[in-house]
Design an enzyme around this catalytic site. Structure first.
Site, PDB file in Angstrom:
ATOM      1  N   HIS A 110      -0.902   7.610   1.370  1.00 15.19           N
ATOM      2  CA  HIS A 110      -1.133   7.784  -0.065  1.00 15.19           C
ATOM      3  C   HIS A 110      -0.313   6.787  -0.882  1.00 15.19           C
ATOM      4  O   HIS A 110      -0.857   6.082  -1.755  1.00 15.19           O
ATOM      5  CB  HIS A 110      -0.772   9.217  -0.465  1.00 15.19           C
ATOM      6  CG  HIS A 110      -1.003   9.525  -1.910  1.00 15.19           C
ATOM      7  ND1 HIS A 110      -2.189  10.038  -2.383  1.00 15.19           N
ATOM      8  CD2 HIS A 110      -0.198   9.368  -3.005  1.00 15.19           C
ATOM      9  CE1 HIS A 110      -2.108  10.197  -3.695  1.00 15.19           C
ATOM     10  NE2 HIS A 110      -0.903   9.801  -4.088  1.00 15.19           N
ATOM     11  N   GLU A 111       0.970   6.722  -0.593  1.00 15.81           N
ATOM     12  CA  GLU A 111       1.838   5.833  -1.376  1.00 15.81           C
ATOM     13  C   GLU A 111       1.540   4.365  -1.098  1.00 15.81           C
ATOM     14  O   GLU A 111       1.675   3.524  -1.995  1.00 15.81           O
ATOM     15  CB  GLU A 111       3.304   6.145  -1.080  1.00 15.81           C
ATOM     16  CG  GLU A 111       3.738   7.561  -1.443  1.00 15.81           C
ATOM     17  CD  GLU A 111       3.464   7.917  -2.898  1.00 15.81           C
ATOM     18  OE1 GLU A 111       3.406   6.997  -3.744  1.00 15.81           O
ATOM     19  OE2 GLU A 111       3.299   9.115  -3.193  1.00 15.81           O
ATOM     20  N   HIS A 167      -1.097   3.148  -3.506  1.00 13.07           N
ATOM     21  CA  HIS A 167      -0.528   2.730  -4.791  1.00 13.07           C
ATOM     22  C   HIS A 167       0.156   1.373  -4.658  1.00 13.07           C
ATOM     23  O   HIS A 167      -0.022   0.481  -5.496  1.00 13.07           O
ATOM     24  CB  HIS A 167       0.506   3.756  -5.263  1.00 13.07           C
ATOM     25  CG  HIS A 167      -0.060   5.090  -5.630  1.00 13.07           C
ATOM     26  ND1 HIS A 167      -1.136   5.247  -6.479  1.00 13.07           N
ATOM     27  CD2 HIS A 167       0.322   6.356  -5.279  1.00 13.07           C
ATOM     28  CE1 HIS A 167      -1.397   6.539  -6.641  1.00 13.07           C
ATOM     29  NE2 HIS A 167      -0.533   7.229  -5.908  1.00 13.07           N
TER      30      HIS A 167
END
Length: 450
Positions: free
Chosen positions: A22-23, A26
């Site tokens: 997920h990170e 980003h």
């Protein structure tokens, strides 16, 4: 105690993988949008280790493995030198900010596709969705669903596994009926129209199939032992795997359920157990331990698991797929999971599904531990499911989540000016309270299941 540490370790591994994915979404898009990334952290709290790359980004693995974050240069948070203002996140065009924020959930969805594709290439073993028993006066019984029915389609969607059947059933919550195409025990095709009008999942942990009265087919339990728990009454009495139970106190046993009823009603009582071991009959003295049932009564238990009869030919299938077909199936399955997740959120808000069915970290930890125990395919399936749920959850329009940021940026895109700092700050406070309340409620549900 072993189960606790096994579940904890499995939870940390699973969550760390999903948070990193997920990170990184980003992080990857932020780099391409020319945003300076100051820190990439997996976990919160005190750093356990850290290192830096050539661009000065700090990478951290922290003590508390319950999330992570990507810290970007931002004038709203830090004092930014004039020469670096063009690298600040808040100074990027709104479409760039939307891309950076949306990349986290999107990475979770893409990861689910990849994980499911790997699972399909390894091979998926599953039982055909054949009905075992139908509860009297249930919704399934009133639709004439019968034992031996092989479910082929739910509405207009083909189903191959019980998971497919369950997901399809849940996606039709709130509708009046669902048409089920089956092949009955006489090999005839029939349509069973199940009335689901007013049906709700309002009991904690109630399986959707059980709620409408269907029990999947499973081979009968034998009286031969397949597992003996450590430090159990059975082990202490000398029972061994492959022992066949014949009688209790000279009362012949006809099936496993009869044996269970005798043991449950005999807590702390001395029993004489007749068994067959290696074709030789013998007797053992055994005293069932006691444990408290859900209704508060004391029950006896031995700590044994029986063997199942052999599955009928053709009931268990192992399907392998090539790389391209696996990717296509992974994408289709991920899309179905995304849609189902949003449907479940809507059903929670409408009351079709009870909030008692929410799970928190403890529930996820138990699921992670169980899936790892079942093997790599089960663990991959679990990872994909939680990855999709993490992506969908982060898209909820709560200001502390990615969805809340997206909501503000979309408003900015429409209004041609940012949402005021005061409004954003208020939204973050409200969102934080809602998120804390949901977490506490999920934890309470977890505790109630222990």
């Amino acid at each position: 105690m072993f189960d606790f540490f096994w579940n904890l370790a499995s939870f940390i591994v699973a969550l760390s993988i999903l948070v990193t994915v997920h990170e990184y979404g980003h992080f990857w898009v932020a780099r391409r949008a020319k945003v300076e990334v100051l820190r990439f952290s997996i976990g919160f709290g005190k750093p356990l280790c850290r290192w830096y790359d050539k661009q000065g980004t700090e990478y951290v693995i922290a003590m508390i493995p319950l999330g992570g974050y990507v810290k970007m240069l931002d004038e709203r948070v830090d004092d930014v030198p004039i020469e670096k203002r063009h690298l600040a996140f808040n100074n990027k065009p709104v479409l760039s900010r939307i891309a950076v924020v949306a990349a986290g959930p999107l990475a979770n969805f893409l990861f689910a596709i990849l994980v499911l594709a790997v699972m399909y290439m390894i091979g998926v073993q599953s039982a055909k969705p054949v009905v075992g028993e139908v509860q009297v006066n249930s919704r399934a019984a009133m639709a004439n669903v019968q034992s031996g029915d092989h479910i082929l389609m739910m509405s207009d969607k083909e189903v191959e596994t019980w998971q497919d059947v369950t997901f399809s059933l849940m996606s039709h919550l709130g509708e009046e009926y669902i048409e089920v195409k089956v092949q009955d025990a006489q090999q005839q095709i029939a349509i069973r129209k199940i009335n689901i009008n007013g049906w709700k999942l309002d009991k904690q942990d109630e399986a959707p199939l059980h709620a409408i009265g269907i029990t999947p087919f499973r081979p009968a339990l034998t009286l031969t032992l397949g597992h003996i728990a450590d430090n159990s009454a059975a082990q202490q009495a000398g029972l061994k795997v492959n022992d066949t139970l014949l009688a209790v106190n000279n009362q012949p046993l006809s099936d496993w359920q009869q044996f269970v009823q005798i043991i449950q009603s005999s807590a702390n009582q001395n029993l004489t157990l007749s068994i067959e071991r290696n074709t030789i009959n013998q007797s053992l003295e055994i005293t069932p331990h006691e444990r408290r049932a859900d209704d508060g009564t004391l029950q006896g238990f031995l700590g044994v698991v029986p063997l199942l009869e052999k599955w009928p030919d053709g009931y268990i299938e192992t399907r392998h797929y090539g790389p391209w077909d696996s990717m296509v199936l992974g994408a289709e399955k991920t899309f179905d999971l995304i849609r189902l997740s949003f449907d479940m959120i809507g059903n929670l808000l409408s009351g079709q599904v009870s909030v008692k069915n929410l799970s928190g970290p403890v529930g996820i930890a138990v699921g992670a531990g169980n899936s790892v125990s079942y093997g790599i395919v089960a663990f991959l399936s679990f990872l994909a499911l939680i990855s999709v749920n993490l992506g969908v959850f982060n898209l909820l329009p709560l200001p502390v989540l990615d969805g809340g940021h997206l909501m503000y940026y979309i408003i900015e895109l429409i209004r041609k000016k940012p949402v005021s700092e005061k409004t954003q700050e208020l939204g973050f406070k409200v969102g934080a309270m809602v998120l804390i309340a949901l977490t506490c409620f999920a934890l309470l549900n977890d505790v109630s299941r222990l």
